[in-house]
Design a protein around this motif. Structure first.
Motif, PDB file in Angstrom:
ATOM      1  N   LYS A  41       0.835  -1.206   0.000  1.00  0.00           N
ATOM      2  CA  LYS A  41       0.000   0.000   0.000  1.00  0.00           C
ATOM      3  C   LYS A  41       0.865   1.250   0.000  1.00  0.00           C
ATOM      4  O   LYS A  41       1.794   1.367   0.786  1.00  0.00           O
ATOM      5  N   SER A  42       0.548   2.178  -0.858  1.00  0.00           N
ATOM      6  CA  SER A  42       1.307   3.421  -0.970  1.00  0.00           C
ATOM      7  C   SER A  42       0.424   4.446  -1.666  1.00  0.00           C
ATOM      8  O   SER A  42      -0.408   4.111  -2.510  1.00  0.00           O
ATOM      9  N   TRP A  43       0.630   5.717  -1.224  1.00  0.00           N
ATOM     10  CA  TRP A  43      -0.134   6.795  -1.854  1.00  0.00           C
ATOM     11  C   TRP A  43       0.610   7.373  -3.054  1.00  0.00           C
ATOM     12  O   TRP A  43       0.130   8.299  -3.700  1.00  0.00           O
ATOM     13  N   LEU A  44       1.764   6.830  -3.329  1.00  0.00           N
ATOM     14  CA  LEU A  44       2.519   7.288  -4.487  1.00  0.00           C
ATOM     15  C   LEU A  44       1.880   6.758  -5.772  1.00  0.00           C
ATOM     16  O   LEU A  44       1.055   5.836  -5.755  1.00  0.00           O
ATOM     17  N   SER A  45       2.289   7.321  -6.877  1.00  0.00           N
ATOM     18  CA  SER A  45       1.696   6.924  -8.158  1.00  0.00           C
ATOM     19  C   SER A  45       2.315   5.615  -8.643  1.00  0.00           C
ATOM     20  O   SER A  45       3.113   5.576  -9.570  1.00  0.00           O
ATOM     21  N   THR A  46       1.949   4.524  -7.947  1.00  0.00           N
ATOM     22  CA  THR A  46       2.414   3.189  -8.319  1.00  0.00           C
ATOM     23  C   THR A  46       1.208   2.381  -8.805  1.00  0.00           C
ATOM     24  O   THR A  46       0.165   2.346  -8.146  1.00  0.00           O
ATOM     25  N   LYS A  47       1.411   1.700  -9.943  1.00  0.00           N
ATOM     26  CA  LYS A  47       0.337   0.899 -10.520  1.00  0.00           C
ATOM     27  C   LYS A  47       0.813  -0.533 -10.671  1.00  0.00           C
ATOM     28  O   LYS A  47       1.999  -0.810 -10.840  1.00  0.00           O
ATOM     29  N   LEU A  48      -0.155  -1.476 -10.640  1.00  0.00           N
ATOM     30  CA  LEU A  48       0.123  -2.891 -10.815  1.00  0.00           C
ATOM     31  C   LEU A  48      -0.696  -3.417 -12.013  1.00  0.00           C
ATOM     32  O   LEU A  48      -1.845  -3.010 -12.226  1.00  0.00           O
ATOM     33  N   PHE A  49      -0.075  -4.368 -12.756  1.00  0.00           N
ATOM     34  CA  PHE A  49      -0.719  -4.938 -13.939  1.00  0.00           C
ATOM     35  C   PHE A  49      -0.462  -6.444 -14.005  1.00  0.00           C
ATOM     36  O   PHE A  49       0.584  -6.945 -13.564  1.00  0.00           O
ATOM     37  N   TRP A  50      -1.440  -7.172 -14.556  1.00  0.00           N
ATOM     38  CA  TRP A  50      -1.271  -8.585 -14.896  1.00  0.00           C
ATOM     39  C   TRP A  50      -1.119  -8.688 -16.418  1.00  0.00           C
ATOM     40  O   TRP A  50      -1.934  -8.183 -17.180  1.00  0.00           O
ATOM     41  N   ALA A  81      -9.640  -9.316 -12.683  1.00  0.00           N
ATOM     42  CA  ALA A  81      -8.504  -8.776 -11.928  1.00  0.00           C
ATOM     43  C   ALA A  81      -9.037  -7.751 -10.932  1.00  0.00           C
ATOM     44  O   ALA A  81      -9.703  -6.793 -11.314  1.00  0.00           O
ATOM     45  N   LYS A  82      -8.716  -7.978  -9.641  1.00  0.00           N
ATOM     46  CA  LYS A  82      -9.208  -7.068  -8.594  1.00  0.00           C
ATOM     47  C   LYS A  82      -8.271  -7.111  -7.404  1.00  0.00           C
ATOM     48  O   LYS A  82      -7.428  -8.012  -7.281  1.00  0.00           O
ATOM     49  N   GLN A  83      -8.458  -6.124  -6.488  1.00  0.00           N
ATOM     50  CA  GLN A  83      -7.623  -6.061  -5.291  1.00  0.00           C
ATOM     51  C   GLN A  83      -8.150  -7.011  -4.220  1.00  0.00           C
ATOM     52  O   GLN A  83      -9.343  -7.271  -4.114  1.00  0.00           O
ATOM     53  N   LEU A  90      -5.768 -12.329  -9.720  1.00  0.00           N
ATOM     54  CA  LEU A  90      -6.218 -12.631 -11.084  1.00  0.00           C
ATOM     55  C   LEU A  90      -6.955 -13.963 -11.024  1.00  0.00           C
ATOM     56  O   LEU A  90      -6.372 -14.997 -10.682  1.00  0.00           O
ATOM     57  N   HIS A  91      -8.235 -13.923 -11.349  1.00  0.00           N
ATOM     58  CA  HIS A  91      -9.069 -15.119 -11.242  1.00  0.00           C
ATOM     59  C   HIS A  91      -9.472 -15.579 -12.654  1.00  0.00           C
ATOM     60  O   HIS A  91     -10.033 -14.806 -13.440  1.00  0.00           O
ATOM     61  N   VAL A  92      -9.167 -16.857 -12.979  1.00  0.00           N
ATOM     62  CA  VAL A  92      -9.508 -17.460 -14.270  1.00  0.00           C
ATOM     63  C   VAL A  92     -10.558 -18.534 -13.996  1.00  0.00           C
ATOM     64  O   VAL A  92     -10.296 -19.499 -13.258  1.00  0.00           O
ATOM     65  N   SER A  93     -11.728 -18.364 -14.561  1.00  0.00           N
ATOM     66  CA  SER A  93     -12.799 -19.331 -14.357  1.00  0.00           C
ATOM     67  C   SER A  93     -12.928 -20.241 -15.574  1.00  0.00           C
ATOM     68  O   SER A  93     -12.723 -19.797 -16.717  1.00  0.00           O
ATOM     69  N   GLU A  94     -13.241 -21.520 -15.316  1.00  0.00           N
ATOM     70  CA  GLU A  94     -13.416 -22.519 -16.370  1.00  0.00           C
ATOM     71  C   GLU A  94     -12.245 -22.491 -17.352  1.00  0.00           C
ATOM     72  O   GLU A  94     -12.373 -22.187 -18.540  1.00  0.00           O
ATOM     73  N   GLY A 101       0.088 -20.647 -20.362  1.00  0.00           N
ATOM     74  CA  GLY A 101       1.057 -19.619 -20.689  1.00  0.00           C
ATOM     75  C   GLY A 101       1.713 -19.045 -19.448  1.00  0.00           C
ATOM     76  O   GLY A 101       1.554 -19.572 -18.325  1.00  0.00           O
ATOM     77  N   LEU A 102       2.492 -17.973 -19.638  1.00  0.00           N
ATOM     78  CA  LEU A 102       3.182 -17.285 -18.552  1.00  0.00           C
ATOM     79  C   LEU A 102       2.368 -16.060 -18.124  1.00  0.00           C
ATOM     80  O   LEU A 102       1.950 -15.260 -18.971  1.00  0.00           O
ATOM     81  N   TYR A 103       2.183 -15.912 -16.808  1.00  0.00           N
ATOM     82  CA  TYR A 103       1.429 -14.789 -16.242  1.00  0.00           C
ATOM     83  C   TYR A 103       2.377 -13.995 -15.355  1.00  0.00           C
ATOM     84  O   TYR A 103       2.997 -14.554 -14.433  1.00  0.00           O
ATOM     85  N   TYR A 104       2.531 -12.699 -15.643  1.00  0.00           N
ATOM     86  CA  TYR A 104       3.440 -11.839 -14.891  1.00  0.00           C
ATOM     87  C   TYR A 104       2.657 -10.732 -14.181  1.00  0.00           C
ATOM     88  O   TYR A 104       1.739 -10.144 -14.762  1.00  0.00           O
ATOM     89  N   CYS A 105       3.100 -10.465 -12.919  1.00  0.00           N
ATOM     90  CA  CYS A 105       2.612  -9.306 -12.172  1.00  0.00           C
ATOM     91  C   CYS A 105       3.684  -8.223 -12.256  1.00  0.00           C
ATOM     92  O   CYS A 105       4.844  -8.459 -11.898  1.00  0.00           O
ATOM     93  N   VAL A 106       3.304  -7.027 -12.742  1.00  0.00           N
ATOM     94  CA  VAL A 106       4.260  -5.963 -13.020  1.00  0.00           C
ATOM     95  C   VAL A 106       3.833  -4.706 -12.267  1.00  0.00           C
ATOM     96  O   VAL A 106       2.643  -4.375 -12.218  1.00  0.00           O
ATOM     97  N   THR A 107       4.832  -4.007 -11.650  1.00  0.00           N
ATOM     98  CA  THR A 107       4.563  -2.695 -11.032  1.00  0.00           C
ATOM     99  C   THR A 107       5.229  -1.615 -11.874  1.00  0.00           C
ATOM    100  O   THR A 107       6.333  -1.816 -12.406  1.00  0.00           O
ATOM    101  N   VAL A 108       4.545  -0.480 -11.983  1.00  0.00           N
ATOM    102  CA  VAL A 108       5.072   0.645 -12.753  1.00  0.00           C
ATOM    103  C   VAL A 108       5.060   1.868 -11.838  1.00  0.00           C
ATOM    104  O   VAL A 108       4.029   2.242 -11.293  1.00  0.00           O
ATOM    105  N   LYS A 109       6.278   2.465 -11.689  1.00  0.00           N
ATOM    106  CA  LYS A 109       6.425   3.626 -10.819  1.00  0.00           C
ATOM    107  C   LYS A 109       7.359   4.616 -11.490  1.00  0.00           C
ATOM    108  O   LYS A 109       8.521   4.290 -11.746  1.00  0.00           O
ATOM    109  N   SER A 110       6.813   5.803 -11.758  1.00  0.00           N
ATOM    110  CA  SER A 110       7.619   6.864 -12.371  1.00  0.00           C
ATOM    111  C   SER A 110       8.321   6.355 -13.639  1.00  0.00           C
ATOM    112  O   SER A 110       9.552   6.446 -13.782  1.00  0.00           O
ATOM    113  N   LEU A 111       7.548   5.806 -14.508  1.00  0.00           N
ATOM    114  CA  LEU A 111       8.045   5.280 -15.786  1.00  0.00           C
ATOM    115  C   LEU A 111       9.093   4.202 -15.618  1.00  0.00           C
ATOM    116  O   LEU A 111       9.943   3.993 -16.498  1.00  0.00           O
ATOM    117  N   HIS A 112       9.014   3.494 -14.511  1.00  0.00           N
ATOM    118  CA  HIS A 112       9.946   2.397 -14.260  1.00  0.00           C
ATOM    119  C   HIS A 112       9.142   1.128 -14.019  1.00  0.00           C
ATOM    120  O   HIS A 112       8.309   1.067 -13.111  1.00  0.00           O
TER     121      HIS A 112
END
Length: 347
Positions: A41-50, A81-83, A90-94, A101-112
């Protein structure tokens, strides 16, 4: 969603974190599966993606969220996809075979961008009904230009068909230089000859044939592959050795060609000589015949000329001079007078 995904591709990718979690999961077809990614948890501009990577497809963005608590949900017909509590789920049904395949969790912070966790998800389908894939090598020696037929026998359980549809059969070739196999042929739905035994629990046998005219560059190992129930089963492979011409064969071929050329030249010379001789003989006979004909014609003309000659003879009759003549004509001046001419024609 696509705009965010392409924006992520333009970001500078950072290194993976030292505590990157990578795991493998196997799930049966039709079951549900949930993948978890830790969220700080952070109030900074950090995003997460699957992100999902499937072989043969472009990377796919499945969902994203913020590092702080957020109620937004990214949802597709089968993927959500939810918190969660300190997590990003990340929930896959049926699950389907295409979800492997390969599933990656990625964080993006300040263009990084940082890869936080990864999961290889394998969706396991029913056991295939194929029990064996058998390949037999060619029985005869193979030389360049020959037609070769490769056969692949597929044994399957005719009473147990867990997957719908027919088998898909492909042919691959690995070169003699141990290069990677390359795809060369695919059989259609009706490209097999199948035999079903009447005995109970006896496998069904389907024979797939692949024929081609080979050259020296076609040498290598040919593999028959059967795709069924989401799996690919390879045969034991057929090694195709193509015999080239050795030096002895090349020398013999050169000698044979030379002898044939020499025989052809000699034949032409003999034919030319015979033609010249026959022509000369024919001209000599013609000249002789002309001479003989001319001589014969001359003789005939001479004979006809001789036969046409007219012979004449003169008859001389001495006439007694009369008295008056004796007195007036001198003896020296006396003349002889022809009385008549008789003509004789020779038949």
């Amino acid at each position: 969603m696509l705009i965010v995904f392409y924006s992520l591709l333009m970001l500078r990718v950072g290194r993976c974190t030292d505590d990157l979690n990578f795991e493998m999961k196997t799930v049966e077809v039709g079951h549900d599966v949930t993948l978890t990614c830790a969220r700080q948890k952070s109030w900074l501009s950090t995003k997460l993606f699957w992100i999902r990577l499937v072989s043969g497809n472009m990377p796919e963005l499945l969902g994203g969220t913020h590092s702080f608590d957020f109620d937004g949900v990214n949802k597709t017909p089968r993927i959500t996809a939810k918190q969660g509590d300190g997590t990003f789920l990340l929930h896959v049904s049926e699950a389907q075979l295409s979800d492997t395949g390969l599933y990656y969790c990625v964080t993006v912070k300040s263009l990084h961008m940082t890869f936080v966790g990864g999961t290889f998800l394998r969706i396991q389908g029913p056991e295939p009904d194929v029990t064996a894939v058998i390949q037999l090598p060619p029985s005869d020696r193979v030389r360049p230009g020959d037609s070769v037929s490769l056969q692949c026998s597929v044994l399957s359980d005719s009473q147990n068909k867990p997957c719908p549809g027919d088998h898909s059969v492909f042919w691959f070739r690995a070169g003699s230089d141990e290069s990677d196999p390359t795809f060369i042929y695919s059989h259609g739905n009706s490209g097999a000859e199948c035999e079903t035994s009447l005995e109970a629990r006896s496998p069904q046998k389907c024979v797939y044939s692949f024929s081609k005219n080979v050259s020296s560059s076609d040498a290598g190992t040919y593999y028959c592959a059967v795709a069924t129930c989401g799996e690919i089963l390879f045969g034991n492979g057929t090694k195709l050795d193509i015999e080239g011409l050795n030096m002895w064969d090349l020398q013999m071929a050169t000698i044979v060609v030379f002898l044939l050329c020499a025989a052809l030249v000699i034949s032409l010379i003999v034919i030319s000589y015979l033609s010249y001789t026959m022509k000369k003989k024919s001209c000599g006979c013609c000249n002789g015949a002309v001479v003989e004909t001319n001589a014969s014609d001359g003789q005939q003309r001479q004979q006809r000329a001789e036969e046409s000659l007219t012979y004449s003879s003169a008859t001389f009759t001495k006439r007694k001079p009369r008295k008056a003549d004796r007195k007036t004509v001198k003896p020296a001046e006396a003349k002889m007078t022809y009385s008549d001419i008789r003509t004789f024609v020779r038949d």
